[in-house]
Write a protein that holds these residues in place. Structure first.
Motif, PDB file in Angstrom:
ATOM      1  N   UNK A 157      11.553  49.991  47.626  1.00  0.00           N
ATOM      2  CA  UNK A 157      12.950  49.676  47.082  1.00  0.00           C
ATOM      3  C   UNK A 157      12.884  50.013  45.613  1.00  0.00           C
ATOM      4  N   UNK A 158      11.823  49.688  44.926  1.00  0.00           N
ATOM      5  CA  UNK A 158      11.938  50.016  43.500  1.00  0.00           C
ATOM      6  C   UNK A 158      12.241  51.538  43.106  1.00  0.00           C
ATOM      7  N   UNK A 159      11.484  52.346  44.104  1.00  0.00           N
ATOM      8  CA  UNK A 159      11.783  53.705  43.765  1.00  0.00           C
ATOM      9  C   UNK A 159      13.457  54.053  43.971  1.00  0.00           C
ATOM     10  N   UNK A 160      13.787  53.469  45.190  1.00  0.00           N
ATOM     11  CA  UNK A 160      15.332  53.735  45.200  1.00  0.00           C
ATOM     12  C   UNK A 160      16.186  52.969  44.151  1.00  0.00           C
ATOM     13  N   UNK A 161      15.630  52.002  43.504  1.00  0.00           N
ATOM     14  CA  UNK A 161      16.489  51.304  42.339  1.00  0.00           C
ATOM     15  C   UNK A 161      16.308  52.100  40.997  1.00  0.00           C
ATOM     16  N   UNK A 162      15.310  52.871  40.965  1.00  0.00           N
ATOM     17  CA  UNK A 162      14.934  53.764  39.743  1.00  0.00           C
ATOM     18  C   UNK A 162      15.935  55.080  40.134  1.00  0.00           C
ATOM     19  N   UNK A 163      16.329  55.521  40.948  1.00  0.00           N
ATOM     20  CA  UNK A 163      16.759  56.595  41.439  1.00  0.00           C
ATOM     21  C   UNK A 163      18.599  56.391  41.036  1.00  0.00           C
ATOM     22  N   UNK A 164      18.699  55.224  41.322  1.00  0.00           N
ATOM     23  CA  UNK A 164      20.165  54.603  40.997  1.00  0.00           C
ATOM     24  C   UNK A 164      20.191  54.211  39.469  1.00  0.00           C
ATOM     25  N   UNK A 165      19.310  53.965  39.005  1.00  0.00           N
ATOM     26  CA  UNK A 165      19.344  53.834  37.424  1.00  0.00           C
ATOM     27  C   UNK A 165      19.501  55.186  36.757  1.00  0.00           C
ATOM     28  N   UNK A 166      18.957  56.233  37.517  1.00  0.00           N
ATOM     29  CA  UNK A 166      18.818  57.433  36.680  1.00  0.00           C
ATOM     30  C   UNK A 166      19.888  58.465  37.077  1.00  0.00           C
ATOM     31  N   UNK A 167      20.742  58.086  37.999  1.00  0.00           N
ATOM     32  CA  UNK A 167      21.829  58.636  38.513  1.00  0.00           C
ATOM     33  C   UNK A 167      21.424  59.850  39.596  1.00  0.00           C
ATOM     34  N   UNK A 168      20.195  59.683  39.865  1.00  0.00           N
ATOM     35  CA  UNK A 168      19.833  60.666  40.951  1.00  0.00           C
ATOM     36  C   UNK A 168      20.472  60.385  42.620  1.00  0.00           C
ATOM     37  N   UNK A 169      21.055  61.240  43.078  1.00  0.00           N
ATOM     38  CA  UNK A 169      21.639  61.243  44.365  1.00  0.00           C
ATOM     39  C   UNK A 169      21.568  62.448  45.105  1.00  0.00           C
ATOM     40  N   UNK A 170      21.372  62.462  46.299  1.00  0.00           N
ATOM     41  CA  UNK A 170      21.577  63.542  47.145  1.00  0.00           C
ATOM     42  C   UNK A 170      22.822  63.798  47.721  1.00  0.00           C
ATOM     43  N   UNK A 171      23.346  64.799  47.562  1.00  0.00           N
ATOM     44  CA  UNK A 171      24.710  65.018  48.039  1.00  0.00           C
ATOM     45  C   UNK A 171      24.738  65.378  49.613  1.00  0.00           C
ATOM     46  N   UNK A 172      25.854  65.299  50.291  1.00  0.00           N
ATOM     47  CA  UNK A 172      25.729  65.215  51.806  1.00  0.00           C
ATOM     48  C   UNK A 172      26.439  66.848  51.792  1.00  0.00           C
ATOM     49  N   UNK A 173      26.160  67.629  52.611  1.00  0.00           N
ATOM     50  CA  UNK A 173      26.688  69.135  52.773  1.00  0.00           C
ATOM     51  C   UNK A 173      28.087  68.730  53.096  1.00  0.00           C
ATOM     52  N   UNK A 174      29.279  69.678  52.723  1.00  0.00           N
ATOM     53  CA  UNK A 174      30.528  69.530  52.832  1.00  0.00           C
ATOM     54  C   UNK A 174      30.815  69.511  54.181  1.00  0.00           C
ATOM     55  N   UNK A 175      30.123  70.193  55.161  1.00  0.00           N
ATOM     56  CA  UNK A 175      30.469  70.263  56.519  1.00  0.00           C
ATOM     57  C   UNK A 175      29.627  69.283  57.194  1.00  0.00           C
ATOM     58  N   UNK A 176      29.241  68.281  56.793  1.00  0.00           N
ATOM     59  CA  UNK A 176      28.306  67.352  57.573  1.00  0.00           C
ATOM     60  C   UNK A 176      29.454  66.420  58.209  1.00  0.00           C
ATOM     61  N   UNK A 177      28.886  65.927  59.366  1.00  0.00           N
ATOM     62  CA  UNK A 177      29.624  65.280  60.409  1.00  0.00           C
ATOM     63  C   UNK A 177      29.885  63.912  59.612  1.00  0.00           C
TER      64      UNK A 177
END
Length: 292
Positions: A157-177
């Protein structure tokens, strides 16, 4: 024609044996995935072998929350679909137990053959009762397959919070269901489960996108099925009694005799979860359903 029982287990071989033996070989086929890291002995695996058990595998090391949990479900589904006699599929765990009689299951099966329905508790995502609406299960990297959450959840969970803090996020594909989620456990018709597997085979990138997600099994089947042409045939009920109360020491609750009357009146096929503390409750249930 037979109903297929798909089971994932990681402990208590005696309880698993009791579950297996409830379902007779004349009307049921059973497929079991044992968590590889649990290291069941060859004697324990042999103990589980009954005529109704068609598969026992430990193909995946399963950590709570990890992608391998979904892969185990998909593998069991693909194996069960190979038998043309299977027409109805129930996904449960080794800590589940039926709360209806065999005669009730057979009547349920007749209804499914005459008018197939899919029993899947679901909701659209984002969902306000899930952290971040549930979308963050896919937009951040979750390392549950790398680390056992029972020991290292705070670091995951700390690793997730670090991603949030650094603004790192994986985008979902445009055609994703359009995402849908809900309870892991379901009862599906053959056509629907085959549809899910065909979609998986034909869209490998869709499955791959669930790597490093959190509890993918609570999204994957739901998203495919609720975007399918037959989505209006899905019943928003998984036919499982699961108590998510937070005042009884565990979530979900380990059931005991206090739950007997509720289960007696339930329309569910299965309940969870049971462990050795549930012995008296299970004995009362068995007396009721085995004599029904």
């Amino acid at each position: 024609m037979k109903q297929a029982i798909l089971i994932t287990g990681y402990k208590d071989i005696q309880q698993l044996k009791e579950l297996v033996c409830f379902f007779d070989a004349s009307y049921f086929n059973i497929y079991i995935h044992l968590d590889r890291k649990s290291k069941f002995s060859s004697e324990e695996i042999q103990f589980l072998k009954e005529p109704q058990v068609k598969l026992i595998t430990n193909r995946f090391k399963v950590n709570w929350g990890g992608f391998n949990h979904l892969k185990a479900y998909l593998y069991l589904s693909s194996e069960a679909l190979k038998d043309e006699a299977n027409f109805c599929f129930h996904l449960i765990t080794g800590q589940d137990f039926p709360v209806k009689s065999i005669s009730h299951f057979k009547s349920f099966g007749v209804a499914q053959m005459n008018e197939p329905r899919d029993y899947l508790a679901h909701h659209e995502v984002p969902f306000k009762r899930w952290s971040g609406g549930g979308v963050n299960r896919l937009t951040y990297y979750h390392l549950y397959d790398w680390f056992d959450a029972k020991k290292h959840k705070k670091y995951i969970r700390k690793f997730v919070r670090l991603q949030v803090k650094l603004g790192i996020a994986r985008k979902l594909p445009k055609d994703f269901l359009q995402l849908h989620g809900g309870s892991t456990y379901w009862t599906l018709s053959k056509d629907t489960l085959q549809y899910v597997m065909n979609y998986t085979y034909n869209n490998p990138k869709f499955l791959k996108r669930f790597k490093f997600s959190f509890c993918a099994e609570e999204l994957y089947f739901h998203t495919i099925i609720l975007n399918a042409p037959f989505a209006d045939l899905v019943v928003n009920d998984n036919l499982r009694h699961i108590d998510w109360s937070t005042d009884r020491g565990s979530t979900p609750v380990v059931l005991d005799e206090r739950d007997y009357e509720v289960l007696l009146e339930s329309t569910c096929l299965f309940a969870r979860k049971f462990d050795r503390k549930s012995f008296s409750l299970k004995e009362k249930i068995k007396v009721r359903i085995l004599n029904a």
